[in-house]
Enzyme design. Structure first.
Site, PDB file in Angstrom:
ATOM      1  N   SER A 132       0.804  -1.218   0.000  1.00  0.00           N
ATOM      2  CA  SER A 132       0.000   0.000   0.000  1.00  0.00           C
ATOM      3  C   SER A 132       0.840   1.272   0.000  1.00  0.00           C
ATOM      4  CB  SER A 132      -0.962  -0.013   1.191  1.00  0.00           C
ATOM      5  OG  SER A 132      -1.872  -1.079   1.065  1.00  0.00           O
ATOM      6  N   LYS A 181      -1.385  -3.698  -3.661  1.00  0.00           N
ATOM      7  CA  LYS A 181      -2.588  -3.186  -2.989  1.00  0.00           C
ATOM      8  C   LYS A 181      -2.869  -1.796  -3.536  1.00  0.00           C
ATOM      9  CE  LYS A 181      -5.802  -2.686   0.105  1.00  0.00           C
ATOM     10  NZ  LYS A 181      -6.278  -1.455  -0.522  1.00  0.00           N
ATOM     11  N   GLN A 217      -9.724   3.017   0.822  1.00  0.00           N
ATOM     12  CA  GLN A 217     -10.913   2.856   1.651  1.00  0.00           C
ATOM     13  C   GLN A 217     -11.201   4.105   2.479  1.00  0.00           C
ATOM     14  OE1 GLN A 217      -8.616   0.141   1.448  1.00  0.00           O
ATOM     15  NE2 GLN A 217     -10.059  -0.587  -0.086  1.00  0.00           N
TER      16      GLN A 217
END
Length: 486
Positions: A314, A339, A343
């Site tokens: 990420s 990733k 969110q």
């Protein structure tokens, strides 16, 4: 359409942290000024959240709830029904990075990037039925116990993780300092083994810096373990420190880094990515792309090299991609986790949270690396024994036998510098001689050539010391050599 803006709100892109508090797999983004909290929603959603849901559909949901509550053959838990309905809607998205978090889980999540926490200190993710370790935190109980990236946690204190949500597993692994948690772990194709880990308070110092002398040159080395709210400040402090020693180059290591706040990546990008170049792009559901660019005023006059692996996730992938595509810097190691979704965490009235995928993040060149990862410019694997299973045996293994444990022992012996002759799981004469030679060099072991449980424990400890020895870290050594060659 693309618009150039500076994203200043807190954006969270991280893997989940066992013992750090939340099932944080992915990212969180919300609007507003830097440091603001996520927007609060009522349990029925935002003001416009039900505009596409007909009254008939809402009545149907209510009717089913009433039927179960009044007619089911046994009494039901009303709260559990509501939670199940929410989880069912989110589950229908088929998105492992969207989830519902109860109030307690949400509180743990909020604490996940604090300055310290109590737990074992291992970043985890949910892969299939198992909870998988992404990376143990440096100097943590998890690292001391020998847990490694890609270890699957099959059981927590005897309870299977198969049907546990990631958040639930995280909460079971967490616990008060001084208490123990027993984990049943599987590494690769080896047999499951038990590891007892004593929980401790884990201080979070996310950036470590030093100057390494390599081939007559001074190389700054910054190891970024996660991206917390203080990481950019730590990075700036450590960067200034190594630069004060007149470095000839810089290595930035994000291996095993599960991610964290995106604004930390933005701020770090301002320190190393050439000014005006993009650090990351965020694409919303309408296809609008927001580009975050570096504001670095004076570009670095020394070479910069990054180090990555499968445990770089990420936010660390965002930094790696920016270094590669906007900075033109070399990346040494292995392809990252992959990733690429964002969110948003939204708080409900009762303190619970909904974490929902709301957008994608793209690399500076507009690439979406989800499930693909960021590829290194210089591929470099670690020695086989870095990924070897822990050797866990209850009974002695004799020569002229076969098995996975013997294959593991052969890999460990080779990593320890004792050539077993083969690594296919057959306990040959060469393997027996290697075991005996190892035993001869260890205090308290009888040199019989038979692989006893005591020998296995000593071999595990010996290899762990080798893994922690920087000279054996081929990826780091390759990165240092790459800097000196530029």
């Amino acid at each position: 359409m693309k618009k150039n803006i500076k994203v200043t709100a807190a954006i969270l892109v991280t893997a989940a942290a066992a013992g750090t508090g939340g099932a944080v797999v992915g990212a969180s983004v919300w609007g507003g000024e830097s440091g603001t909290s996520s927007p609060a929603l009522s349990e029925s959603g935002s003001d416009s959240g039900t505009q596409n849901v007909s009254e008939e559909d809402l009545n149907k949901i209510s009717s089913v709830y009433d039927l179960i509550d009044s007619e089911y053959m046994t009494e039901v838990d009303d709260d559990a029904l509501v939670q199940g309905a929410i989880e069912g809607m989110i589950g229908e998205l088929d998105d492992p990075h969207s989830s519902y978090m109860s109030e307690s889980t949400a509180q743990e999540f909020t604490q996940s990037l604090d300055s310290s926490f109590e737990g074992i200190g291992a970043e985890v993710n949910k892969s299939g039925d198992a909870v998988t370790i992404v990376s143990p935190i440096e100097d943590s109980p998890a690292e001391a116990a020998g847990l490694q990236p890609n270890d699957d946690i099959l059981e927590i204190n005897g309870e299977s993780t198969e049907n546990l949500e990631l958040n639930e597993a995280v909460l079971k692994i967490r616990g008060e300092k001084g208490t123990d948690v027993n984990l049943t772990v599987q590494r690769g194709s080896g047999d499951p083994f038990n590891v007892e880990v004593e929980r401790d308070e884990i201080p979070i110092e996310t950036v470590e810096g030093e100057v390494i002398e390599q081939d007559g040159e001074s190389i700054g080395y910054l190891n970024v373990s996660s991206f917390s709210e203080n990481t950019a400040d730590e990075f700036e402090t450590q960067l200034e420190q190594v630069e004060s020693e007149n470095i000839d180059g810089l290595v930035i290591d994000v291996r095993g880094n599960p991610g964290g706040y995106l604004n930390a990546v933005e701020d770090i990008g301002d320190m190393i990515i050439p000014g005006g170049e993009p650090v990351v792009e965020i694409e919303d559901r309408e296809g609008t792309i927001s580009e975050v660019t570096s504001s670095l005023e004076e570009n670095k006059d020394y070479p910069v090299v990054g180090v990555i692996d499968q445990g770089s996730v990420s936010a660390s992938e965002i930094l790696a991609a920016a270094m590669k595509e906007s900075g033109g810097f070399e990346l040494v190691g292995q392809t990252t986790y992959g990733k690429g979704t964002v969110q948003q965490v939204m708080e409900l009235d009762d303190g619970s949270d909904v974490k929902l995928s709301v957008s994608k993040w793209l690399t500076p060149d507009g690439n979406w690396i989800n499930e693909e990862g960021v590829e290194p410019t210089i591929e470099q694997e670690q020695p086989d024994y870095f990924q070897a299973s822990i050797l866990s045996i209850d009974e002695a293994l004799e020569p002229d036998t076969t098995g996975d444990n013997i294959a593991t022992a052969q890999t460990l012996l080779k990593g320890a510098g004792f050539d077993p002759g083969r690594e296919d799981g057959y306990y040959s004469e060469e393997t027996e001689a290697a075991v005996q030679n190892f035993q001869e060099e260890q205090e308290g072991l009888e040199a019989t050539g038979t692989l006893t449980p005591e020998t296995a424990d000593a071999l595990n400890d010996f290899v762990l010391e080798n893994v922690q020895n920087r000279d054996n870290d081929k990826q780091l050594q390759r990165a240092l050599d790459t800097v000196t060659e530029q």
